[in-house]
Motif scaffolding. Sequence first.
Motif, PDB file in Angstrom:
ATOM      1  N   UNK A 184       0.919  -1.351  -0.023  1.00  0.00           N
ATOM      2  CA  UNK A 184      -0.103  -0.178   0.032  1.00  0.00           C
ATOM      3  C   UNK A 184       0.990   1.229  -0.154  1.00  0.00           C
ATOM      4  N   UNK A 185       2.010   1.443   0.575  1.00  0.00           N
ATOM      5  CA  UNK A 185       2.788   2.319   0.702  1.00  0.00           C
ATOM      6  C   UNK A 185       3.354   2.909  -0.633  1.00  0.00           C
ATOM      7  N   UNK A 186       3.736   2.006  -1.609  1.00  0.00           N
ATOM      8  CA  UNK A 186       4.062   2.179  -2.762  1.00  0.00           C
ATOM      9  C   UNK A 186       2.955   2.515  -3.627  1.00  0.00           C
ATOM     10  N   UNK A 230      -1.129   5.512  -7.462  1.00  0.00           N
ATOM     11  CA  UNK A 230      -2.265   5.866  -7.963  1.00  0.00           C
ATOM     12  C   UNK A 230      -2.688   7.060  -7.823  1.00  0.00           C
ATOM     13  N   UNK A 231      -2.514   7.991  -6.634  1.00  0.00           N
ATOM     14  CA  UNK A 231      -2.761   9.363  -6.517  1.00  0.00           C
ATOM     15  C   UNK A 231      -2.038  10.347  -7.645  1.00  0.00           C
ATOM     16  N   UNK A 232      -0.667   9.734  -8.039  1.00  0.00           N
ATOM     17  CA  UNK A 232      -0.111  10.760  -9.030  1.00  0.00           C
ATOM     18  C   UNK A 232      -0.641  10.285 -10.383  1.00  0.00           C
ATOM     19  N   UNK A 233      -1.187   9.153 -10.519  1.00  0.00           N
ATOM     20  CA  UNK A 233      -2.145   8.727 -11.798  1.00  0.00           C
ATOM     21  C   UNK A 233      -3.329   9.527 -11.930  1.00  0.00           C
ATOM     22  N   UNK A 234      -3.714  10.128 -10.597  1.00  0.00           N
ATOM     23  CA  UNK A 234      -5.085  11.030 -10.938  1.00  0.00           C
ATOM     24  C   UNK A 234      -6.427  10.022 -10.438  1.00  0.00           C
ATOM     25  N   UNK A 235      -6.074   8.908  -9.665  1.00  0.00           N
ATOM     26  CA  UNK A 235      -7.091   7.988  -9.191  1.00  0.00           C
ATOM     27  C   UNK A 235      -7.787   8.436  -7.840  1.00  0.00           C
ATOM     28  N   UNK A 236      -8.479   8.411  -7.572  1.00  0.00           N
ATOM     29  CA  UNK A 236      -9.163   8.832  -6.279  1.00  0.00           C
ATOM     30  C   UNK A 236      -9.912   7.891  -5.705  1.00  0.00           C
ATOM     31  N   UNK A 237     -10.479   6.726  -6.323  1.00  0.00           N
ATOM     32  CA  UNK A 237     -11.049   5.460  -5.765  1.00  0.00           C
ATOM     33  C   UNK A 237     -10.692   4.233  -6.347  1.00  0.00           C
ATOM     34  N   UNK A 238     -11.022   3.182  -5.656  1.00  0.00           N
ATOM     35  CA  UNK A 238     -10.752   1.858  -5.887  1.00  0.00           C
ATOM     36  C   UNK A 238     -11.608   1.666  -7.310  1.00  0.00           C
ATOM     37  N   UNK A 239     -12.804   2.007  -7.114  1.00  0.00           N
ATOM     38  CA  UNK A 239     -13.634   1.872  -8.636  1.00  0.00           C
ATOM     39  C   UNK A 239     -12.847   2.090  -9.765  1.00  0.00           C
ATOM     40  N   UNK A 297       7.363  -7.986  -7.952  1.00  0.00           N
ATOM     41  CA  UNK A 297       5.938  -7.375  -8.700  1.00  0.00           C
ATOM     42  C   UNK A 297       5.079  -8.387  -8.724  1.00  0.00           C
ATOM     43  N   UNK A 298       5.253  -9.662  -8.728  1.00  0.00           N
ATOM     44  CA  UNK A 298       4.118 -10.683  -8.767  1.00  0.00           C
ATOM     45  C   UNK A 298       3.277 -10.672  -7.184  1.00  0.00           C
ATOM     46  N   UNK A 299       3.963 -10.370  -6.217  1.00  0.00           N
ATOM     47  CA  UNK A 299       3.614  -9.919  -4.797  1.00  0.00           C
ATOM     48  C   UNK A 299       2.953  -8.871  -4.665  1.00  0.00           C
ATOM     49  N   UNK A 300       3.061  -7.905  -5.385  1.00  0.00           N
ATOM     50  CA  UNK A 300       2.526  -6.427  -5.373  1.00  0.00           C
ATOM     51  C   UNK A 300       1.228  -6.543  -6.087  1.00  0.00           C
ATOM     52  N   UNK A 301       1.140  -6.985  -7.298  1.00  0.00           N
ATOM     53  CA  UNK A 301       0.013  -6.978  -8.145  1.00  0.00           C
ATOM     54  C   UNK A 301      -1.079  -8.272  -7.600  1.00  0.00           C
ATOM     55  N   UNK A 302      -0.584  -9.208  -7.167  1.00  0.00           N
ATOM     56  CA  UNK A 302      -1.525 -10.201  -6.582  1.00  0.00           C
ATOM     57  C   UNK A 302      -2.108  -9.607  -5.370  1.00  0.00           C
ATOM     58  N   UNK A 303      -1.466  -8.981  -4.504  1.00  0.00           N
ATOM     59  CA  UNK A 303      -1.928  -8.291  -3.136  1.00  0.00           C
ATOM     60  C   UNK A 303      -3.085  -7.395  -3.762  1.00  0.00           C
ATOM     61  N   UNK A 304      -2.900  -6.620  -4.685  1.00  0.00           N
ATOM     62  CA  UNK A 304      -3.938  -5.655  -4.962  1.00  0.00           C
ATOM     63  C   UNK A 304      -5.136  -6.332  -5.676  1.00  0.00           C
ATOM     64  N   UNK A 305      -4.911  -7.532  -6.426  1.00  0.00           N
ATOM     65  CA  UNK A 305      -6.067  -8.161  -6.756  1.00  0.00           C
ATOM     66  C   UNK A 305      -6.804  -8.814  -5.411  1.00  0.00           C
ATOM     67  N   UNK A 306      -6.066  -9.229  -4.775  1.00  0.00           N
ATOM     68  CA  UNK A 306      -6.966  -9.711  -3.430  1.00  0.00           C
ATOM     69  C   UNK A 306      -7.562  -8.611  -2.594  1.00  0.00           C
TER      70      UNK A 306
END
Length: 394
Positions: A115-117, A122-131, A155-164
């Motif tokens: 999450x810390x990364x 995501x904020x730098x990309x202009x995203x505000x919501x998980x939606x 990278x696998x761990x990071x993306x897999x965590x976000x999928x969870x």
Amino acid sequence: MPKPRTKEEIRCRYYRWLLGIRDGVYFVDGRANTPSLGRRSLGTRDRAEALRDLDELDLNLAVQHGLADRRLLQTEATQLVTLAEGRQLYEKHVRRPLISGGPRPSTAKRYRAVFDKFLPFADHQGLKYWNEVNRQTFDAYAAWLDGESYAYATEYLELNTLKQVQKYLIEYDYLPANVAFKYPMKKADGTDTYCWRKEEVQAIIEHCNTEELHWLQNVVIGLAGTGLRISELASLRWSDVDLGKGMITLTDETAHKARSTREKRTTKSGYSRSFPIQDELRIVLEQLTHHPDGKVFHGPLGGKIKADTVRRILIRDVLTPLSSRFPVQGDQPGFIDGRLHSFRHYFCSNCANRGVKERVLMSWLGHRNSKMVHRYYHLHDDESRRQMEQVKLY
């Protein structure tokens, strides 16, 4: 003297507005934004209604100018989950007790690092919501991780965590089901962790044969002679060691009643295991002084072993001075790239080269999946040549 501001500043999700009243009707001024959003009447005399209308206006204009996902317009406000809210919900979820399916504390700590990364990205990309998080977001984040030179496994761990996280938010009705997307990934079968060679481990042990580094010499022999992870070695107690029988028993205390005098020990696999004491390690154990805290190994000042401290001193005081003796060949990982986990690889490789049965090694390491153990069975070039010499055509 400047004229006092009569309008109230409102910071919405995407833009900054000045809220004012004219003839009893609320209006907003968005000309300070880029691009200018002009002045607009909200058509109401009720402040609460004006603020709700302003939130809707802010989102519509953000979608219009490409700052927000169009799907947000079809989503009920109650199912809009900000990035910070989603993190809070998921971290609370993973803090549930082990008996309820919660992960171990070390795993929960790893989620925090993800999450810390990701959230600042995501904020730098202009995203505000998980939606708004979608496949394109994952692609961009993976590219960013690549640019920051993170390993494939990370990278696998990071993306897999976000999928969870997304799956959890949908399953518990925080997010609508229509935000789900598939993102297949291939888990790496191999590893890029460097595996020490016999002469390298011997050089490390000899280099640590000083008064200042003697504690590290004990740690290195402990790691190389058992295949323990640094966290497991740090938690090893004299009550785990039976010199008479020549055995070490590493007990997972997840189900044990908590003791106020010491912290519970947990193993990564969640299972207890025993293994014989290797000869060089026995010599070390017989010479070590029993400390009041009951731990076998200690850090440079006689306190608890901290993995970061051991790693830093290993690199600075051992690997760097010895690096010229073992230069890196080509672009492959070499001596200077070895780390604490490399001693676990060395133990596995050493066992494989000396004919230790895979099933036996699995029990020593605490693995129940032979595929996981097999990844450690990489032979070095010299061992490969020795094996090839035994192959006859006829």
